[in-house]
Every structure is written in C-alpha cells, then in structure tokens.
Design an enzyme around this catalytic site. Structure first.
Site, PDB file in Angstrom:
ATOM      1  N   LEU A 272     -19.096  -0.440  30.258  1.00 55.33           N
ATOM      2  CA  LEU A 272     -19.611  -0.055  28.938  1.00 55.33           C
ATOM      3  C   LEU A 272     -20.618  -1.055  28.392  1.00 55.33           C
ATOM      4  O   LEU A 272     -20.510  -2.252  28.627  1.00 55.33           O
ATOM      5  CB  LEU A 272     -18.441   0.084  27.956  1.00 55.33           C
ATOM      6  N   HIS A 273     -21.583  -0.514  27.649  1.00 54.49           N
ATOM      7  CA  HIS A 273     -22.623  -1.339  27.028  1.00 54.49           C
ATOM      8  C   HIS A 273     -22.901  -0.795  25.636  1.00 54.49           C
ATOM      9  O   HIS A 273     -22.223   0.153  25.185  1.00 54.49           O
ATOM     10  CB  HIS A 273     -23.872  -1.362  27.914  1.00 54.49           C
TER      11      HIS A 273
ATOM     12  N   GLN B  93     -29.569  10.092  24.887  1.00 58.91           N
ATOM     13  CA  GLN B  93     -30.874  10.671  25.243  1.00 58.91           C
ATOM     14  C   GLN B  93     -31.469   9.992  26.472  1.00 58.91           C
ATOM     15  O   GLN B  93     -32.300  10.559  27.157  1.00 58.91           O
ATOM     16  CB  GLN B  93     -31.827  10.555  24.039  1.00 58.91           C
TER      17      GLN B  93
ATOM     18  N   SER C  38     -25.756   0.792  32.628  1.00 57.46           N
ATOM     19  CA  SER C  38     -24.770   0.052  33.433  1.00 57.46           C
ATOM     20  C   SER C  38     -25.439  -0.522  34.681  1.00 57.46           C
ATOM     21  O   SER C  38     -25.018  -1.542  35.215  1.00 57.46           O
ATOM     22  CB  SER C  38     -23.626   0.974  33.852  1.00 57.46           C
ATOM     23  N   ARG C  39     -26.495   0.162  35.153  1.00 57.45           N
ATOM     24  CA  ARG C  39     -27.146  -0.286  36.400  1.00 57.45           C
ATOM     25  C   ARG C  39     -28.060  -1.491  36.175  1.00 57.45           C
ATOM     26  O   ARG C  39     -28.483  -2.108  37.147  1.00 57.45           O
ATOM     27  CB  ARG C  39     -27.919   0.868  37.050  1.00 57.45           C
TER      28      ARG C  39
ATOM     29  N   VAL D  48     -30.519   3.410  23.369  1.00 59.72           N
ATOM     30  CA  VAL D  48     -30.408   2.040  22.857  1.00 59.72           C
ATOM     31  C   VAL D  48     -31.200   1.139  23.802  1.00 59.72           C
ATOM     32  O   VAL D  48     -31.098   1.269  25.023  1.00 59.72           O
ATOM     33  CB  VAL D  48     -28.935   1.594  22.787  1.00 59.72           C
TER      34      VAL D  48
ATOM     35  N   HIS E 274     -23.075   3.026  25.078  1.00 54.06           N
ATOM     36  CA  HIS E 274     -21.793   3.730  24.924  1.00 54.06           C
ATOM     37  C   HIS E 274     -21.215   3.490  23.534  1.00 54.06           C
ATOM     38  O   HIS E 274     -20.688   4.397  22.904  1.00 54.06           O
ATOM     39  CB  HIS E 274     -20.778   3.229  25.964  1.00 54.06           C
TER      40      HIS E 274
ATOM     41  N   MET F  54     -18.551   6.500  32.514  1.00 52.26           N
ATOM     42  CA  MET F  54     -18.102   6.036  33.830  1.00 52.26           C
ATOM     43  C   MET F  54     -17.758   4.546  33.740  1.00 52.26           C
ATOM     44  O   MET F  54     -17.753   3.843  34.759  1.00 52.26           O
ATOM     45  CB  MET F  54     -19.177   6.268  34.884  1.00 52.26           C
TER      46      MET F  54
ATOM     47  N   GLN G  84     -29.807  14.972  32.237  1.00 48.90           N
ATOM     48  CA  GLN G  84     -28.379  15.296  32.120  1.00 48.90           C
ATOM     49  C   GLN G  84     -28.118  16.077  30.823  1.00 48.90           C
ATOM     50  O   GLN G  84     -27.363  17.058  30.820  1.00 48.90           O
ATOM     51  CB  GLN G  84     -27.567  13.997  32.137  1.00 48.90           C
TER      52      GLN G  84
HETATM   53  O1  PAF Z   1     -23.532   9.770  31.855  1.00 49.69           O
HETATM   54  C1  PAF Z   1     -22.525   9.439  32.517  1.00 49.69           C
HETATM   55  O2  PAF Z   1     -22.024   8.323  32.440  1.00 49.69           O
HETATM   56  C2  PAF Z   1     -21.893  10.445  33.460  1.00 49.69           C
HETATM   57  O3  PAF Z   1     -22.838  11.226  34.082  1.00 49.69           O
HETATM   58  C3  PAF Z   1     -20.821  11.326  32.769  1.00 49.69           C
HETATM   59  C4  PAF Z   1     -21.452  12.205  31.690  1.00 49.69           C
HETATM   60  C5  PAF Z   1     -19.734  10.464  32.165  1.00 49.69           C
HETATM   61  C6  PAF Z   1     -20.172  12.267  33.802  1.00 49.69           C
HETATM   62  O4  PAF Z   1     -19.552  11.554  34.819  1.00 49.69           O
END
Ligand code: PAF
Length: 281
Positions: free
Chosen positions: A33-34, A148, A186-187, A176, A37, A30, A153
């Site tokens: 990025l960090h 992880q 990201s939050r 990480v 990702h 989404m 999710q």
């Molecule tokens: O983990 C995330 O950033 C989101 O839930 C994903 C998997 C990109 C789906 O929007």
C-alpha cells in the site's frame, strides 16, 4: 479492524456492517500500500459509514513472464496502515479460497480488454474483471473505489458494472503523485535511483501535452507529437504505448471535443509503468 481470510467470514462481517445501517465502501488492493491506496480509503470514508479493503495478489491478472512471484508483499505493514486509516474489515484470502480447484468461470469485457494495456498484457483484464466481480459478489459494497492512474482498468470495470448490472457505484479518485510528479505505484519500489529519475519523463510528457491544451491546441497528432518529443529525452525509457483515447470506449480520438485520456505505458529497466491525464475539451 477485523481480518477475514475466508469468503464466509468476509460475507458475515459485511452483512453485519450493512445491518448496522452503514453504507459500505470497498477499496480493492493487491497490497504494497501507498498514498494512492490511502487516498481511496479516505474518499470511501467521506461518503460511506464503513470501509472494507481487500488485499489479494491476484495470480490471474499476471502473465507468465510477469512479476507475480516477486510482486511486493508487505502484509504486516499494510495491516497497520489500514488499521490506522480506520478500515473496519480487511478481506485477505489465500489463493485457494478465491480460486479453488475447478474454478473455471471468467469475466471477460470484450473489446475494451484488448486495448492499450490489454494489448500488451493478454489476459490481464480478464483476470482483473474476474477477481473484481468476485469481490463485488462476496462483499456487496455500495461503492467501490479505484484510482484514475489505472485508467484502462477503470474503463474495463465501469463497463463490467454496467453490462452485468452490479448494484454499486464505482468511484474514481485522482492519481496521487510524488512531489516530483511521478505517479505513485507499488511497482515504483522496483526502480533504482537513476531509473526513478528516468521515470519522471512519463509525467513530464503528459504535463507538456496538458500545457499545449491550456494554450489552445486541440488536435490529437500535435498533442501526441508534443508528448513524444518529451519522451524522446529519455531514450533508455522504452515506450510501450502513447495514446489519446476516449476514457470510456478507449477508441483513439483525433480532436479534443470531449474529455479525453492521454495515456502512456513504458518500461524503465524491467519495470513497466503507466500514467495518464484527462485532457479537457
Ligand atoms: O488495481 C489493482 O490493484 C488490481 O488490479 C485490483 C483492482 C485490486 C484487482 O486485483
């Protein structure tokens, strides 16, 4: 790096990457990025000839009182990071491309979607499963990479892949952490300096339980009590849940007989943070 904003352009780009004989790895994101990702991108590069990323802040996985509108959007910076990481294709569709008027079909992984984060965030995993299923159909990767850190999710998506027979491998990469132990997210950028220090109690609590396991403890109540004692050191951190569960079924475990996931979610100020560790039997 090619940037595709439409489904047809993304499909065509993936088709030609696959036609060149490359196995395709997908890193769904989404944005904002960090290092987490980027570790997924690196893992994808190690085993795939070409790597695609997606960047889509998925409105359907945010509840009505959640942070969709203020979720960090750093598109230019994200593009630069992905480009220098060697990503071949970025799929970054606008909302209307993914959800045109009248898009009514949803993917719901029953049961798992209502556990832990799913219990606190009704509808969240329906949104995640729906968008990830769409990304899998559109980009048709050989492998897809997830962290992880989002352990619930991972369980939901693993089940979706199995139940709907997606022809791909779901690869889960380790969480990480910053040097002080905070899981990167990201939050985290919502946190003030004092809140960031308070947030460290989450990883400290998980680590304390890990140490108890290393010392021989196997009983869930003792491990949960140990983590809870550490969490109580930061009364300003409001616990949402702390649970020791099977990482696939998300059912509570009473004793460590197989690997289990100790997972925590808590509010630090208005920011909801999650973290987990896998505990060995
Ligand atoms: O983990 C995330 O950033 C989101 O839930 C994903 C998997 C990109 C789906 O929007």
């Amino acid at each position: 790096m090619q940037i595709a904003e439409t489904i047809s352009a993304a499909r065509a780009a993936c088709r030609s990457l696959r036609a060149s004989g490359s196995e395709l790895g997908l890193v769904p994101t989404m944005g904002a990025l960090h290092q987490g990702h980027l570790s997924l991108v690196r893992a994808a590069q190690e085993s795939c000839g070409a790597v695609a990323a997606s960047l889509f802040v998925n409105p359907r996985q945010f509840g009505p009182n959640e942070d969709f509108s203020r979720y960090p959007r750093t598109f230019e910076q994200d593009c630069a990071l992905l480009r220098s990481a060697g990503v071949s294709l970025l799929f970054a569709p606008p909302v209307e491309e993914m959800y045109p008027t009248g898009a009514d079909t949803i993917v719901e992984v029953e049961r798992l979607s209502n556990r832990l984060d799913g219990a606190s965030r009704p509808g969240h995993f329906r949104g995640v499963a729906t968008v990830v299923a769409k990304l899998f159909h559109i980009l048709a990767p050989h492998r897809a990479y997830f962290g992880q850190k989002d352990g619930v999710q991972v369980a939901v998506l693993r089940k979706m892949v199995r139940d709907l027979n997606f022809d791909l491998e779901l690869v889960v990469c380790p969480t990480v952490r910053d040097p002080d132990g905070l899981a990167v997210s990201s939050r985290n950028r919502y946190l003030s300096e004092p809140q960031r220090s308070q947030a460290l109690v989450l990883s400290r609590a998980l680590r304390a339980a890990e140490e108890r396991v290393a010392a021989g403890e196997r009983a869930a109540p003792a491990l949960l009590a140990c983590a809870r004692r550490v969490l109580a050191e930061a009364p300003e951190v409001r616990l949402d849940y702390l649970a020791l569960v099977d990482p696939d079924t998300l059912e509570d475990v009473t004793e460590l007989r197989r690997p289990a996931m100790l997972a925590v979610a808590a509010f630090v100020g208005g920011t909801r943070l999650i973290d987990n560790v896998l505990l060995p039997p």
